[in-house]
Design a protein around this motif. Structure first.
Motif, short mmCIF file in Angstrom:
data_model
loop_
_atom_site.label_atom_id
_atom_site.label_comp_id
_atom_site.label_asym_id
_atom_site.label_seq_id
_atom_site.Cartn_x
_atom_site.Cartn_y
_atom_site.Cartn_z
N CYS A 8 1.66 -11.43 -0.76
CA CYS A 8 1.67 -11.57 0.70
C CYS A 8 2.02 -12.86 1.04
O CYS A 8 2.45 -13.11 2.32
CB CYS A 8 0.11 -11.12 0.81
SG CYS A 8 -0.12 -9.72 0.48
N GLN A 127 2.29 -4.70 8.03
CA GLN A 127 2.01 -3.27 7.32
C GLN A 127 2.35 -3.40 5.68
O GLN A 127 1.46 -3.19 5.12
CB GLN A 127 2.90 -2.17 8.02
CG GLN A 127 2.57 -1.91 9.22
CD GLN A 127 3.44 -0.88 9.97
OE1 GLN A 127 4.46 -0.49 9.24
NE2 GLN A 127 2.83 -0.10 11.00
N ALA A 128 3.30 -4.31 5.45
CA ALA A 128 3.91 -4.35 4.12
C ALA A 128 2.41 -5.41 3.47
O ALA A 128 2.08 -5.07 2.13
CB ALA A 128 4.94 -5.46 3.98
N GLU A 130 -0.57 -5.62 4.48
CA GLU A 130 -1.91 -4.77 4.12
C GLU A 130 -1.78 -3.68 3.10
O GLU A 130 -2.80 -3.67 2.45
CB GLU A 130 -2.14 -4.08 5.64
CG GLU A 130 -2.61 -4.80 6.70
CD GLU A 130 -2.73 -4.25 7.89
OE1 GLU A 130 -2.12 -2.99 7.86
OE2 GLU A 130 -3.22 -4.70 8.96
N THR A 131 -0.53 -3.45 2.74
CA THR A 131 -0.67 -2.82 1.66
C THR A 131 -0.60 -3.25 0.29
O THR A 131 -1.27 -2.95 -0.63
CB THR A 131 0.95 -1.89 1.54
OG1 THR A 131 1.01 -1.06 2.63
CG2 THR A 131 1.03 -0.75 0.15
N GLY A 134 -4.56 -4.80 -0.65
CA GLY A 134 -5.40 -3.69 -0.74
C GLY A 134 -6.25 -4.21 -1.94
O GLY A 134 -5.93 -4.66 -3.19
N THR A 139 -2.15 -3.08 -7.13
CA THR A 139 -1.06 -3.45 -6.08
C THR A 139 0.03 -3.80 -6.59
O THR A 139 1.12 -3.95 -6.02
CB THR A 139 -1.85 -4.50 -5.07
OG1 THR A 139 -2.05 -5.71 -5.79
CG2 THR A 139 -2.76 -3.88 -4.20
N PHE A 142 3.14 -1.69 -6.33
CA PHE A 142 3.66 -1.60 -5.18
C PHE A 142 4.59 -2.73 -4.62
O PHE A 142 5.22 -2.37 -3.65
CB PHE A 142 2.26 -1.61 -4.05
CG PHE A 142 1.71 -0.32 -3.96
CD1 PHE A 142 2.19 0.50 -3.18
CD2 PHE A 142 0.37 -0.30 -4.15
CE1 PHE A 142 1.75 1.86 -3.04
CE2 PHE A 142 -0.40 0.94 -3.95
CZ PHE A 142 0.30 1.96 -3.52
N VAL A 146 7.29 -1.73 -2.01
CA VAL A 146 7.25 -2.21 -0.57
C VAL A 146 8.07 -2.97 -0.01
O VAL A 146 8.83 -3.08 0.98
CB VAL A 146 5.83 -2.89 -0.61
CG1 VAL A 146 5.74 -3.83 0.66
CG2 VAL A 146 4.72 -2.00 -0.69
#
Length: 244
Positions: A8, A127-128, A130-131, A134, A139, A142, A146
């Motif tokens: 992130c 959006q990326a 937030e995924t 999590g 995660t 992901f 992502v």
């Protein structure tokens, strides 16, 4: 242990890179901050804005009055929140600035269009993020899907303004530099994640790399386990049934 960078935070660094290199976008964001700050910090302006929201609600029942949000450099996705709040209240902002005779609190039509397209770009990053942040699910598996999906979406996004296209180019360039090579741990995490039965985001070479890395780490774990058993006088099963 291996160090895995925060995905992130890395995404946000790429956004910062793009803004720093695109002068027009930097100026637009500064103007948006000025407008939002003016309304948030002035009771008379805020009152006029809220009155404008009430009027707009009467003409558009589907409209939901929301506050204007100012971005904060230390908060992920805050620029997108700010742009979204302005776009959502664009009709109110236009009317209020016009009625008050304050053109400095207004974007022109070109700036609104750039704002709209920049918001679309940043929404994909939000959006990326937030995924990947999590808290109710693992995660690490992901990250590769992502990031790869993000590249695909950004590559296919239609943009009409030169300013937004420049921002997109700088953003993708920064993302490619920062994600030029995925850590093999991320491949293993996705390989072990039951949510990803088909590794469509990986090349054949990357899939082989993931399997080889998994075999290597499994062997290391087995080796460490055997060494631990020997150091403590055999396995727990052996100690239950000693040989006489």
């Amino acid at each position: 242990s291996d160090h895995i960078r925060c995905a992130c935070h890395t995404l946000q660094l790429s956004v910062d890179d793009a803004v720093k290199k695109c002068f027009a976008i930097k100026i637009l964001l500064e103007k948006c901050r000025t407008i939002v700050s003016a309304y948030r910090n002035s009771p008379p302006l805020l009152s006029a804005f809220e009155s404008g929201q009430a009027v707009h609600l009467n003409s558009d029942p589907g409209y939901k009055p929301t506050i204007l949000q100012k971005d904060v450099s230390t908060r992920w996705n805050s620029s997108q929140f700010m742009l979204h709040s302005m776009l959502h209240n664009s009709a109110v902002l236009k009317r209020t600035a016009s009625e008050l005779g304050k053109p400095e609190l207004q974007l022109d039509e070109k700036e609104w269009k750039i704002t709209e397209e920049l918001n679309s770009i940043l929404t994909q990053l939000k959006q990326a993020t937030e995924t990947l942040e999590g808290e109710q699910y693992p995660t690490m598996g992901f990250v590769v899907p992502v990031i790869c999906t993000l590249f695909q979406v950004l590559d296919s996004m239609p943009l009409s303004t030169p300013e937004a296209r420049e921002a997109m180019a700088e953003l993708v360039s920064s993302l490619k530099k920062r994600w030029n090579v995925f850590d093999s741990t991320l491949f293993v995490a996705m390989l072990l994640d039951p949510r990803f039965k088909h590794l469509i985001w990986l090349s054949k070479n990357q899939i082989n790399q993931a399997h080889n890395e998994l075999r290597k780490r499994t062997a290391e774990l087995i080796g460490d386990s055997k060494q631990g058993e020997q150091a403590h006088g055999g396995s727990a099963e052996d100690r239950k049934h000693p040989v006489h």
